[in-house]
Design a protein around this motif. Structure first.
Motif, PDB file in Angstrom:
ATOM      1  N   MET A  26       0.843  -1.178   0.000  1.00  0.00           N
ATOM      2  CA  MET A  26       0.000   0.000   0.000  1.00  0.00           C
ATOM      3  C   MET A  26       0.890   1.244   0.000  1.00  0.00           C
ATOM      4  N   ASN A  27       0.417   2.242  -0.721  1.00  0.00           N
ATOM      5  CA  ASN A  27       1.146   3.505  -0.831  1.00  0.00           C
ATOM      6  C   ASN A  27       0.283   4.644  -0.294  1.00  0.00           C
ATOM      7  N   HIS A  28       0.933   5.765  -0.036  1.00  0.00           N
ATOM      8  CA  HIS A  28       0.241   6.964   0.443  1.00  0.00           C
ATOM      9  C   HIS A  28       0.027   7.925  -0.718  1.00  0.00           C
ATOM     10  N   TYR A  29      -1.180   8.499  -0.766  1.00  0.00           N
ATOM     11  CA  TYR A  29      -1.554   9.438  -1.820  1.00  0.00           C
ATOM     12  C   TYR A  29      -2.334  10.597  -1.217  1.00  0.00           C
ATOM     13  N   MET A  30      -2.454  11.663  -1.976  1.00  0.00           N
ATOM     14  CA  MET A  30      -3.350  12.763  -1.648  1.00  0.00           C
ATOM     15  C   MET A  30      -4.360  12.853  -2.791  1.00  0.00           C
ATOM     16  N   VAL A  31      -5.640  12.762  -2.458  1.00  0.00           N
ATOM     17  CA  VAL A  31      -6.700  12.889  -3.445  1.00  0.00           C
ATOM     18  C   VAL A  31      -7.155  14.347  -3.436  1.00  0.00           C
ATOM     19  N   VAL A  32      -7.100  14.987  -4.608  1.00  0.00           N
ATOM     20  CA  VAL A  32      -7.508  16.383  -4.747  1.00  0.00           C
ATOM     21  C   VAL A  32      -8.803  16.405  -5.551  1.00  0.00           C
ATOM     22  N   PHE A  33      -9.835  16.989  -4.957  1.00  0.00           N
ATOM     23  CA  PHE A  33     -11.123  17.074  -5.625  1.00  0.00           C
ATOM     24  C   PHE A  33     -11.167  18.308  -6.521  1.00  0.00           C
ATOM     25  N   LYS A  34     -12.041  18.276  -7.496  1.00  0.00           N
ATOM     26  CA  LYS A  34     -12.187  19.398  -8.416  1.00  0.00           C
ATOM     27  C   LYS A  34     -12.604  20.642  -7.649  1.00  0.00           C
ATOM     28  N   GLY A  35     -12.146  21.792  -8.155  1.00  0.00           N
ATOM     29  CA  GLY A  35     -12.349  23.069  -7.479  1.00  0.00           C
ATOM     30  C   GLY A  35     -13.794  23.463  -7.274  1.00  0.00           C
ATOM     31  N   ARG A  36     -13.952  24.382  -6.374  1.00  0.00           N
ATOM     32  CA  ARG A  36     -15.264  24.906  -6.025  1.00  0.00           C
ATOM     33  C   ARG A  36     -15.199  26.423  -6.047  1.00  0.00           C
ATOM     34  N   ILE A  37     -16.315  27.029  -6.306  1.00  0.00           N
ATOM     35  CA  ILE A  37     -16.393  28.482  -6.308  1.00  0.00           C
ATOM     36  C   ILE A  37     -16.859  28.943  -4.929  1.00  0.00           C
ATOM     37  N   ALA A  38     -16.082  29.809  -4.327  1.00  0.00           N
ATOM     38  CA  ALA A  38     -16.431  30.334  -3.013  1.00  0.00           C
ATOM     39  C   ALA A  38     -17.251  31.610  -3.171  1.00  0.00           C
ATOM     40  N   LYS A  39     -18.159  31.818  -2.240  1.00  0.00           N
ATOM     41  CA  LYS A  39     -18.951  33.039  -2.222  1.00  0.00           C
ATOM     42  C   LYS A  39     -18.143  34.105  -1.492  1.00  0.00           C
ATOM     43  N   ALA A  40     -17.920  35.232  -2.137  1.00  0.00           N
ATOM     44  CA  ALA A  40     -17.065  36.284  -1.588  1.00  0.00           C
ATOM     45  C   ALA A  40     -17.581  36.833  -0.262  1.00  0.00           C
ATOM     46  N   GLU A  41     -18.882  36.840  -0.070  1.00  0.00           N
ATOM     47  CA  GLU A  41     -19.431  37.461   1.128  1.00  0.00           C
ATOM     48  C   GLU A  41     -19.485  36.532   2.339  1.00  0.00           C
ATOM     49  N   GLN A  42     -19.069  35.294   2.191  1.00  0.00           N
ATOM     50  CA  GLN A  42     -19.136  34.345   3.298  1.00  0.00           C
ATOM     51  C   GLN A  42     -18.137  34.696   4.393  1.00  0.00           C
ATOM     52  N   GLU A  43     -18.541  34.465   5.625  1.00  0.00           N
ATOM     53  CA  GLU A  43     -17.622  34.581   6.750  1.00  0.00           C
ATOM     54  C   GLU A  43     -16.655  33.400   6.698  1.00  0.00           C
ATOM     55  N   ARG A  44     -15.504  33.577   7.268  1.00  0.00           N
ATOM     56  CA  ARG A  44     -14.469  32.542   7.235  1.00  0.00           C
ATOM     57  C   ARG A  44     -14.960  31.216   7.808  1.00  0.00           C
ATOM     58  N   THR A  45     -15.612  31.259   8.976  1.00  0.00           N
ATOM     59  CA  THR A  45     -16.087  30.019   9.595  1.00  0.00           C
ATOM     60  C   THR A  45     -17.109  29.317   8.713  1.00  0.00           C
ATOM     61  N   ALA A  46     -18.027  30.078   8.165  1.00  0.00           N
ATOM     62  CA  ALA A  46     -19.039  29.489   7.279  1.00  0.00           C
ATOM     63  C   ALA A  46     -18.376  28.898   6.045  1.00  0.00           C
ATOM     64  N   PHE A  47     -17.400  29.590   5.508  1.00  0.00           N
ATOM     65  CA  PHE A  47     -16.686  29.097   4.328  1.00  0.00           C
ATOM     66  C   PHE A  47     -15.979  27.775   4.628  1.00  0.00           C
ATOM     67  N   VAL A  48     -15.238  27.726   5.731  1.00  0.00           N
ATOM     68  CA  VAL A  48     -14.510  26.510   6.096  1.00  0.00           C
ATOM     69  C   VAL A  48     -15.481  25.358   6.310  1.00  0.00           C
ATOM     70  N   ASN A  49     -16.560  25.605   7.042  1.00  0.00           N
ATOM     71  CA  ASN A  49     -17.545  24.547   7.295  1.00  0.00           C
ATOM     72  C   ASN A  49     -18.156  24.027   5.997  1.00  0.00           C
ATOM     73  N   GLU A  50     -18.467  24.935   5.077  1.00  0.00           N
ATOM     74  CA  GLU A  50     -19.037  24.524   3.795  1.00  0.00           C
ATOM     75  C   GLU A  50     -18.046  23.699   2.981  1.00  0.00           C
ATOM     76  N   GLN A  51     -16.785  24.107   2.987  1.00  0.00           N
ATOM     77  CA  GLN A  51     -15.769  23.376   2.234  1.00  0.00           C
ATOM     78  C   GLN A  51     -15.538  21.983   2.816  1.00  0.00           C
ATOM     79  N   VAL A  52     -15.512  21.866   4.128  1.00  0.00           N
ATOM     80  CA  VAL A  52     -15.359  20.550   4.764  1.00  0.00           C
ATOM     81  C   VAL A  52     -16.553  19.668   4.405  1.00  0.00           C
ATOM     82  N   ARG A  53     -17.764  20.238   4.444  1.00  0.00           N
ATOM     83  CA  ARG A  53     -18.965  19.477   4.097  1.00  0.00           C
ATOM     84  C   ARG A  53     -18.897  18.973   2.660  1.00  0.00           C
ATOM     85  N   LYS A  54     -18.445  19.818   1.740  1.00  0.00           N
ATOM     86  CA  LYS A  54     -18.320  19.403   0.341  1.00  0.00           C
ATOM     87  C   LYS A  54     -17.278  18.297   0.192  1.00  0.00           C
TER      88      LYS A  54
END
Length: 86
Positions: free
Chosen positions: A1-29
């Protein structure tokens, strides 16, 4: 077994989001993308090739411990941008 990093396709962030809301949304996605990868592993009977997935991050990435065969299959998944060998 080997170690890898899986990178998901990009997402568009909403400019007006607060940092906490943004982080929570990104983790959920990332959690949702990870669920789809887990389902792929089960659907294609590749459990023996999987060591583990890491925890979802706000950066749209998860760690993967797996065989090269599974890493190559995951890289072809629709939501995956790249699988990078560690």
């Amino acid at each position: 077994m080997n170690h890898y990093m899986v990178v998901f396709k990009g997402r568009i962030a909403k400019a007006e989001q607060e940092r906490t809301a943004f982080v929570n949304e990104q983790v959920r996605k990332t959690e949702n993308d990870l669920k789809s990868l887990r389902a792929l592993v089960i659907r294609e009977h590749l459990q023996e090739e999987l060591g583990r997935f890491g925890e979802p991050t706000a950066f749209g990435m998860v760690e993967l411990v797996a065989t090269p065969r599974l890493a190559a299959r995951i890289e072809r998944a629709s939501r995956v941008k790249a699988v990078i060998a560690d």
